[in-house]
Design a protein around this motif. Structure first.
Motif, PDB file in Angstrom:
ATOM      1  N   PRO A 105       0.819  -1.227   0.000  1.00 45.56           N
ATOM      2  CA  PRO A 105       0.000   0.000   0.000  1.00 45.56           C
ATOM      3  C   PRO A 105       0.847   1.269   0.000  1.00 45.56           C
ATOM      4  O   PRO A 105       0.480   2.276  -0.613  1.00 45.56           O
ATOM      5  N   ALA A 106       2.022   1.191   0.658  1.00 45.83           N
ATOM      6  CA  ALA A 106       2.890   2.366   0.685  1.00 45.83           C
ATOM      7  C   ALA A 106       3.473   2.659  -0.694  1.00 45.83           C
ATOM      8  O   ALA A 106       3.871   3.783  -0.987  1.00 45.83           O
ATOM      9  N   LEU A 107       3.510   1.632  -1.539  1.00 49.16           N
ATOM     10  CA  LEU A 107       4.073   1.827  -2.870  1.00 49.16           C
ATOM     11  C   LEU A 107       3.043   2.369  -3.857  1.00 49.16           C
ATOM     12  O   LEU A 107       3.395   2.836  -4.929  1.00 49.16           O
ATOM     13  N   VAL A 108       1.770   2.298  -3.460  1.00 48.44           N
ATOM     14  CA  VAL A 108       0.721   2.678  -4.403  1.00 48.44           C
ATOM     15  C   VAL A 108       0.892   4.115  -4.925  1.00 48.44           C
ATOM     16  O   VAL A 108       0.830   4.332  -6.141  1.00 48.44           O
ATOM     17  N   PRO A 109       1.133   5.095  -4.023  1.00 53.97           N
ATOM     18  CA  PRO A 109       1.322   6.466  -4.548  1.00 53.97           C
ATOM     19  C   PRO A 109       2.434   6.542  -5.588  1.00 53.97           C
ATOM     20  O   PRO A 109       2.281   7.161  -6.643  1.00 53.97           O
ATOM     21  N   LEU A 110       3.530   5.840  -5.291  1.00 53.95           N
ATOM     22  CA  LEU A 110       4.666   5.854  -6.204  1.00 53.95           C
ATOM     23  C   LEU A 110       4.290   5.216  -7.541  1.00 53.95           C
ATOM     24  O   LEU A 110       4.602   5.744  -8.617  1.00 53.95           O
TER      25      LEU A 110
ATOM     26  N   LYS B 282      -2.681  -0.558 -11.865  1.00 50.53           N
ATOM     27  CA  LYS B 282      -3.286  -1.666 -11.110  1.00 50.53           C
ATOM     28  C   LYS B 282      -2.470  -2.941 -11.267  1.00 50.53           C
ATOM     29  O   LYS B 282      -2.208  -3.670 -10.301  1.00 50.53           O
ATOM     30  N   VAL B 283      -2.113  -3.214 -12.501  1.00 48.44           N
ATOM     31  CA  VAL B 283      -1.295  -4.402 -12.752  1.00 48.44           C
ATOM     32  C   VAL B 283       0.001  -4.309 -11.951  1.00 48.44           C
ATOM     33  O   VAL B 283       0.445  -5.284 -11.340  1.00 48.44           O
ATOM     34  N   ALA B 284       0.572  -3.100 -11.907  1.00 43.81           N
ATOM     35  CA  ALA B 284       1.828  -2.923 -11.182  1.00 43.81           C
ATOM     36  C   ALA B 284       1.650  -3.211  -9.693  1.00 43.81           C
ATOM     37  O   ALA B 284       2.482  -3.868  -9.073  1.00 43.81           O
ATOM     38  N   VAL B 285       0.539  -2.723  -9.107  1.00 46.68           N
ATOM     39  CA  VAL B 285       0.296  -2.970  -7.680  1.00 46.68           C
ATOM     40  C   VAL B 285       0.173  -4.466  -7.416  1.00 46.68           C
ATOM     41  O   VAL B 285       0.815  -5.012  -6.517  1.00 46.68           O
ATOM     42  N   LEU B 286      -0.645  -5.132  -8.221  1.00 49.10           N
ATOM     43  CA  LEU B 286      -0.840  -6.571  -8.031  1.00 49.10           C
ATOM     44  C   LEU B 286       0.463  -7.340  -8.243  1.00 49.10           C
ATOM     45  O   LEU B 286       0.776  -8.271  -7.510  1.00 49.10           O
ATOM     46  N   TRP B 287       1.191  -6.917  -9.222  1.00 48.58           N
ATOM     47  CA  TRP B 287       2.445  -7.604  -9.530  1.00 48.58           C
ATOM     48  C   TRP B 287       3.428  -7.437  -8.373  1.00 48.58           C
ATOM     49  O   TRP B 287       4.059  -8.395  -7.949  1.00 48.58           O
ATOM     50  N   MET B 288       3.506  -6.193  -7.857  1.00 49.21           N
ATOM     51  CA  MET B 288       4.391  -5.952  -6.709  1.00 49.21           C
ATOM     52  C   MET B 288       4.004  -6.819  -5.519  1.00 49.21           C
ATOM     53  O   MET B 288       4.847  -7.298  -4.768  1.00 49.21           O
ATOM     54  N   GLY B 289       2.687  -6.987  -5.351  1.00 48.61           N
ATOM     55  CA  GLY B 289       2.205  -7.705  -4.183  1.00 48.61           C
ATOM     56  C   GLY B 289       2.323  -9.209  -4.302  1.00 48.61           C
ATOM     57  O   GLY B 289       2.193  -9.910  -3.292  1.00 48.61           O
ATOM     58  N   THR B 290       2.519  -9.724  -5.508  1.00 51.61           N
ATOM     59  CA  THR B 290       2.528 -11.183  -5.654  1.00 51.61           C
ATOM     60  C   THR B 290       3.840 -11.748  -6.184  1.00 51.61           C
ATOM     61  O   THR B 290       4.304 -12.777  -5.718  1.00 51.61           O
ATOM     62  N   PHE B 291       4.436 -11.060  -7.148  1.00 53.55           N
ATOM     63  CA  PHE B 291       5.597 -11.649  -7.813  1.00 53.55           C
ATOM     64  C   PHE B 291       6.712 -12.023  -6.840  1.00 53.55           C
ATOM     65  O   PHE B 291       7.243 -13.130  -6.869  1.00 53.55           O
TER      66      PHE B 291
ATOM     67  N   VAL C 156      -7.472  -2.686  -2.916  1.00 51.01           N
ATOM     68  CA  VAL C 156      -6.658  -1.538  -2.494  1.00 51.01           C
ATOM     69  C   VAL C 156      -6.426  -0.603  -3.678  1.00 51.01           C
ATOM     70  O   VAL C 156      -6.662   0.612  -3.602  1.00 51.01           O
ATOM     71  N   ALA C 157      -6.003  -1.171  -4.785  1.00 53.89           N
ATOM     72  CA  ALA C 157      -5.666  -0.356  -5.950  1.00 53.89           C
ATOM     73  C   ALA C 157      -6.897   0.362  -6.480  1.00 53.89           C
ATOM     74  O   ALA C 157      -6.831   1.540  -6.854  1.00 53.89           O
ATOM     75  N   GLU C 158      -8.029  -0.310  -6.511  1.00 55.98           N
ATOM     76  CA  GLU C 158      -9.242   0.296  -7.072  1.00 55.98           C
ATOM     77  C   GLU C 158      -9.835   1.359  -6.147  1.00 55.98           C
ATOM     78  O   GLU C 158     -10.482   2.292  -6.611  1.00 55.98           O
ATOM     79  N   ILE C 159      -9.611   1.192  -4.857  1.00 63.20           N
ATOM     80  CA  ILE C 159     -10.086   2.215  -3.923  1.00 63.20           C
ATOM     81  C   ILE C 159      -9.286   3.495  -4.107  1.00 63.20           C
ATOM     82  O   ILE C 159      -9.819   4.596  -4.143  1.00 63.20           O
ATOM     83  N   VAL C 160      -7.972   3.322  -4.244  1.00 60.57           N
ATOM     84  CA  VAL C 160      -7.098   4.494  -4.297  1.00 60.57           C
ATOM     85  C   VAL C 160      -7.201   5.217  -5.633  1.00 60.57           C
ATOM     86  O   VAL C 160      -7.331   6.436  -5.682  1.00 60.57           O
ATOM     87  N   ALA C 161      -7.184   4.488  -6.694  1.00 66.73           N
ATOM     88  CA  ALA C 161      -7.103   5.171  -7.981  1.00 66.73           C
ATOM     89  C   ALA C 161      -7.845   4.405  -9.055  1.00 66.73           C
ATOM     90  O   ALA C 161      -7.248   3.640  -9.795  1.00 66.73           O
ATOM     91  N   SER C 162      -9.148   4.576  -9.094  1.00 68.19           N
ATOM     92  CA  SER C 162      -9.856   3.910 -10.173  1.00 68.19           C
ATOM     93  C   SER C 162     -11.242   4.496 -10.341  1.00 68.19           C
ATOM     94  O   SER C 162     -11.843   5.029  -9.407  1.00 68.19           O
ATOM     95  N   LYS C 163     -11.747   4.381 -11.547  1.00 65.83           N
ATOM     96  CA  LYS C 163     -13.113   4.815 -11.820  1.00 65.83           C
ATOM     97  C   LYS C 163     -14.000   3.602 -12.100  1.00 65.83           C
ATOM     98  O   LYS C 163     -15.129   3.740 -12.543  1.00 65.83           O
ATOM     99  N   SER C 164     -13.449   2.433 -11.861  1.00 65.15           N
ATOM    100  CA  SER C 164     -14.215   1.229 -12.152  1.00 65.15           C
ATOM    101  C   SER C 164     -13.696   0.076 -11.306  1.00 65.15           C
ATOM    102  O   SER C 164     -12.695   0.211 -10.618  1.00 65.15           O
ATOM    103  N   GLY C 165     -14.423  -1.000 -11.331  1.00 64.23           N
ATOM    104  CA  GLY C 165     -14.008  -2.179 -10.575  1.00 64.23           C
ATOM    105  C   GLY C 165     -14.752  -2.297  -9.267  1.00 64.23           C
ATOM    106  O   GLY C 165     -15.374  -1.332  -8.794  1.00 64.23           O
ATOM    107  N   ILE C 166     -14.712  -3.481  -8.676  1.00 68.35           N
ATOM    108  CA  ILE C 166     -15.462  -3.739  -7.440  1.00 68.35           C
ATOM    109  C   ILE C 166     -14.998  -2.807  -6.325  1.00 68.35           C
ATOM    110  O   ILE C 166     -15.802  -2.261  -5.572  1.00 68.35           O
TER     111      ILE C 166
END
Ligand SMILES: Nc1ncnc2c1ncn2[C@@H]1O[C@H](COP(=O)(O)OP(=O)(O)OP(=O)(O)O)[C@@H](O)[C@H]1O
Ligand SMILES: [Mg+2]
Lengths: 281, 275
Positions: A138-143, A155-164, A226-236
């Motif tokens: 979550p701290a990386l999301v702004p970056l 979004k892909v970047a956030v998920l990738w950071m969190g899983t890869f 997390v990603a969609e809450i912070v920066a998105s206009k769509s998604g669950i």
């Protein structure tokens, strides 16, 4: 494979279709069970869950404003699908999750196996990966938003950071855990290292790997919200967050429930597929 | 076989495992030499931890000797390949493959035969180890003895020149063990392949071997070479175990082993309490 007649006497596993529910086995310490018994238990657990929920609201333990009745949530969900085009948001979230997940997997599997195969690769990559995977995503999301904007790539970047970074270590461990004898058998049958990797290491680690992929897929759902809450206009995640503004608790819970159901369904599908593929287990 | 050139020549092999901080370096094998003939069945016997496995692995190219050389069929052994087949004590047949597929896997990297021949070879060894009716079974659905037979068949299917077997029957019950011993003798008679067989079991050693090498406690040296074949010539059956020659030879080997085990105990207890 056709059922050959001799197999009946040898294979001792219970057929999952047995009508006997075998409650004794369910209760025994490390006992056995049947598929139907497990399904019954699962249904009971869900019924119990909703019953407790209902009771909590009905007895006013938690005010309805904060915790709506289960049926209000179901009605909200119905309304969201009927009028708010919620299905589109669901589709968008699923697409993002699977896109990022697949990207993580196709990178983590080869790199992980490579790390497990050569000490030098492991020694170089492992410390870096270990460091990065402890960074709070979550701290990386702004970056990541500064770098990738608020489009799909962030979004892909956030998920990738969190899983890869987690996955690559899990895969490396899986590949290292296969018996040394398997490798040596490979050599004495005339295989080269690349063939041993493909035909023995990969095949041998696959069941464990699928388990790790299932776990990782679960994390993806955490990070996508997390990603969609912070920066998105769509998604669950976006839907959940925008409902908050109008204090629409039933809709928020409907959104959360949707994630749970998707998780449960996809996990079950993977498990069924895995059971098909790994019939030997 | 009275070939002039030996099939396997081990000359002056020594092995020292480099230690780390916790364990000092270990001198495991000390200057061992031996010749093994074509089709000869050789058994390594010795106290636990003396270095039998290590020596066998050096012959198989899975371990490098600190000193000395190994030649196989006139060529220097530098690493493992399909000419030196291995069977381990642990079950190494692959659980994701059926019995037949496991055996077929043994032929996977052969370039000297085509796919049809590979299938034929696999069928042949499947039948040779008597697992024909289990060919479609996954290996974790069959017994331990059967799994070892799968492993042996898979190794044979690779077309090795020599079979290296490290206590392959160690985990099996007495009856299965005896049954597989007879089967293995049959196989080695038919296949005419050299075998190095490591075991703890004196009776097994005498029953199987053309020649037994008894090793000393660590570092392993050859304390005695027992030419079993000279005393018990011809084909062996379970009745062989009832003969007087077998009985005497077994007792002799047992006594030599006992002396070595005693010697090892005295090494292992340097500040002995009672000794
Ligand atoms: N890779 C290794 N590194 C360090 N030491 C080793 C290694 N492999 C074996 N050893 C040591 O070498 C010695 C001989 O081992 P080895 O396995 O050859 O004995 P063995 O005669 O086969 O014993 P056993 O009858 O119990 O199987 C042992 O003391 C063991 O600890
Ligand atoms: Mg050993």
């Amino acid at each position: 494979m056709s059922e050959n007649p001799t197999s009946g006497s040898q294979v001792s596993t219970d057929s999952p279709r047995k009508s006997n529910l075998n409650f004794r086995g369910l209760l025994a310490y490390r006992g056995t069970s049947t598929a139907s018994a497990e399904l019954l238990m699962a249904v009971c657990a869900f019924c119990g869950f909703f019953l407790v929920w209902y009771a909590i609201v009905a007895f006013g333990i938690v005010p309805e404003r904060f915790l709506p009745f289960p049926d209000a949530v179901v009605k909200a969900l119905w309304g969201m699908f009927a009028t708010n085009n919620f299905i589109e948001d669901v589709g968008i979230s699923i697409t993002r999750v699977w896109g990022a997940f697949i990207l993580s997997v196709i990178m983590a599997v080869p790199i992980g196996i490579w790390m497990g195969s050569y000490r030098v690769v492991g020694a170089i990559i492992e410390p870096i990966v270990d460091f990065i995977r402890y960074l709070p995503v979550p701290a990386l999301v702004p970056l990541l938003i500064i770098w990738f904007g608020i489009g799909e790539s962030s979004k892909v970047a956030v998920l990738w950071m969190g899983t890869f970074f987690q996955l690559v270590l899990l895969i490396a461990d899986d590949s290292k855990r296969i018996p040394r004898e398997y490798i040596e058998i490979g050599y004495t049958l005339g295989a080269r290292p690349s063939q041993i990797t493909k035909d023995i290491v990969f095949r041998s680690m696959m069941p464990n790997m699928v388990d790790n992929l299932r776990i990782t897929l679960g994390w993806c759902w955490t990070w996508i919200i997390v990603a969609e809450i912070v920066a998105s206009k769509s998604g669950i995640g976006h839907v959940i967050w925008s409902m908050r503004r109008f204090l629409k608790t039933p809709e928020i819970m409907a959104g959360i429930l949707t994630v749970g159901v998707i998780g449960l369904v996809s996990d079950q599908i993977i498990r069924i597929l895995a059971r098909r593929i790994f019939r030997y287990l | 076989m009275s070939d002039t050139a030996p099939f396997v020549r081990v000359s002056g092999v020594s092995k020292i495992f480099d230690g780390d901080r916790a364990h000092g370096s270990i001198h495991v094998i000390d200057n061992v030499s031996m010749d093994i003939g074509t089709g000869e069945f050789v058994v390594y016997l010795g106290p636990s931890g003396c270095g039998k496995t290590t020596l066998m692995r050096i012959v198989g190219g899975l371990e490098t000797a600190t000193d000395g050389i190994v030649d196989l069929a006139g060529e220097r052994v530098t690493g493992p390949d399909r000419h030196k087949g291995m069977v381990f004590q642990a079950y190494t047949s692959f659980p994701w493959l059926t019995v037949y597929e496991n055996i077929l896997f043994g032929t996977k990297y052969r370039t000297d035969i085509n796919d049809t021949e590979k299938a034929e070879v696999s069928r042949h060894y499947l039948d040779l180890v008597g697992l024909g009716e289990f060919s479609e079974f996954f290996v974790n659905r069959i017994s331990g003895g059967m799994r070892q037979r799968v492993a042996i068949a898979r190794t044979l299917a690779a077309g090795p020149d020599i079979l290296l077997m490290d206590e392959p029957f160690g985990a099996l019950d007495a009856q299965t063990r005896e049954f597989l011993q007879v089967q293995l003798l049959e196989i080695s008679r038919i296949e005419k392949k050299a075998v190095i067989f490591v075991t703890h079991d004196v009776e097994e050693a005498v029953f199987l071997a053309d020649r037994i090498f008894i090793f000393s406690a660590r570092p392993a040296t050859i304390v005695e070479e027992v030419p079993v074949k000279d005393t018990i010539p011809g084909r062996r059956t379970l009745e062989t175990k009832e003969t007087e020659e077998f009985f005497h030879l077994r007792n002799h080997v047992r006594n030599v082993m006992l002396a070595q085990t005693k010697a090892m105990e005295m090494i292992d207890v340097p500040t002995g309490d009672a000794e």
